[in-house]
Design an enzyme around this catalytic site. Structure first.
Site, PDB file in Angstrom:
ATOM      1  N   GLY A  33       0.911  -1.215  -0.273  1.00  0.00           N
ATOM      2  CA  GLY A  33       0.328  -0.133   0.311  1.00  0.00           C
ATOM      3  C   GLY A  33       0.803   1.364  -0.033  1.00  0.00           C
ATOM      4  CG  LEU A  34      -0.941   4.583  -1.861  1.00  0.00           C
ATOM      5  CD1 LEU A  34      -2.122   5.979  -1.839  1.00  0.00           C
ATOM      6  CD2 LEU A  34       0.372   5.121  -2.936  1.00  0.00           C
ATOM      7  CB  SER A  35       4.489   6.466   1.848  1.00  0.00           C
ATOM      8  OG  SER A  35       4.816   6.520   2.722  1.00  0.00           O
ATOM      9  N   GLY A  36       2.430   5.763   4.265  1.00  0.00           N
ATOM     10  CA  GLY A  36       0.730   6.262   5.351  1.00  0.00           C
ATOM     11  C   GLY A  36      -0.246   5.847   5.062  1.00  0.00           C
ATOM     12  CB  SER A  37      -1.591   2.724   2.924  1.00  0.00           C
ATOM     13  OG  SER A  37      -0.741   2.517   3.171  1.00  0.00           O
ATOM     14  N   GLY A  38      -0.782   2.218   6.384  1.00  0.00           N
ATOM     15  CA  GLY A  38      -1.706   2.119   7.683  1.00  0.00           C
ATOM     16  C   GLY A  38      -0.796   0.773   7.574  1.00  0.00           C
ATOM     17  CE  LYS A  39       3.078  -0.107   3.037  1.00  0.00           C
ATOM     18  NZ  LYS A  39       3.405   1.676   2.945  1.00  0.00           N
ATOM     19  CB  SER A  40       4.450  -0.122   9.702  1.00  0.00           C
ATOM     20  OG  SER A  40       5.251   0.380   8.876  1.00  0.00           O
ATOM     21  CB  SER A 107       5.730  -4.387  -2.986  1.00  0.00           C
ATOM     22  OG  SER A 107       4.717  -4.301  -1.799  1.00  0.00           O
TER      23      SER A 107
END
Ligand SMILES: Nc1ncnc2c1ncn2[C@@H]1O[C@H](COP(=O)(O)OP(=O)(O)O)[C@@H](O)[C@H]1O
Ligand SMILES: [Mg+2]
Length: 197
Positions: A33-40, A107
């Site tokens: 997902g985009l940066s800031g999407s909430g992956k981490s 990714s």
């Protein structure tokens, strides 16, 4: 590069023995997902839940890997491909050891994720952290969008570099419409439904 003098050494403890001991299936939870999407954030919430349930887990997170293993790599297309390749290889080692390993990297390219999926085979669970660009930009947890809009970060995904969304991810999280807790629950439920845990 291939070398005829390098021969695979058969392990004395088999993969199946390891899986039997940990009591769940090993998989790669591949968050994209985009940066800031909430992956981490979501990957950590899932990791905590699985850990509390007694699962053997590990998390590979974008920035952390770039501090070490991949610190020689930049953000151009070739380096992004190599970044993903190394991560996949490392994740596969964890899977071989019997763990549920989360990977939290933007990714952005379909081809790279397809390569990871091919390497991991049926152990690959793609988790699309689907958050509209506008929402990510509003969250901007690291202030990166602000910098990217000012032209200070080249090849920034979503702004000056493309993000190719997954077409049929195993898990699809629409984070603008759910809490972190609900997103984590959806991932864990998927693992339960598929009898991975
Ligand atoms: N529903 C949600 N799911 C995930 N993150 C959320 C949600 N709502 C708000 N956030 C916030 O969005 C930010 C996501 O940042 P982060 O997890 O670092 O993203 P990424 O790793 O994809 O770059 C965090 O500050 C998080 O608290
Ligand atoms: Mg992150």
């Amino acid at each position: 590069m291939s070398n005829d003098n390098i021969v695979w050494h058969q392990a004395s403890v088999s993969h199946n023995e390891r899986v039997e001991r940990v009591g769940h299936q090993p998989v790669i939870l591949w968050y994209t997902g985009l940066s800031g999407s909430g992956k981490s954030t979501i990957a950590n919430a899932v990791d905590r839940k699985l850990f509390e349930m007694g699962c053997h887990t590990y998390l590979l997170d974008g920035d952390n890997v770039r501090h070490g293993l991949n610190k020689d790599l930049g953000f151009g297309d070739a380096d992004r491909v190599e970044n993903i390749r190394r991560i996949t290889e490392v994740a596969n080692l964890f899977v071989d050891a019997g763990l549920i390993v989360g990977t939290a990297f933007i990714s952005p390219f379909k081809a790279d994720r397809a390569q990871a999926r091919e390497l991991a085979g049926e152990r690959f669970v793609e988790v699309f952290v689907d958050t509209p660009l506008a929402v990510c930009e509003q969250r901007d947890p690291k202030g990166l969008y602000k910098k990217a809009r000012a032209g200070d970060i080249p090849h920034f995904t979503g702004i000056s570099s493309p993000y190719e969304a997954p077409e049929s991810p195993e898990v699809h999280l629409r984070t603008a419409e759910m809490s972190v807790e609900q997103a984590a629950e959806q991932v864990v439920n998927y693992l339960r439904d598929k009898r991975i845990i």
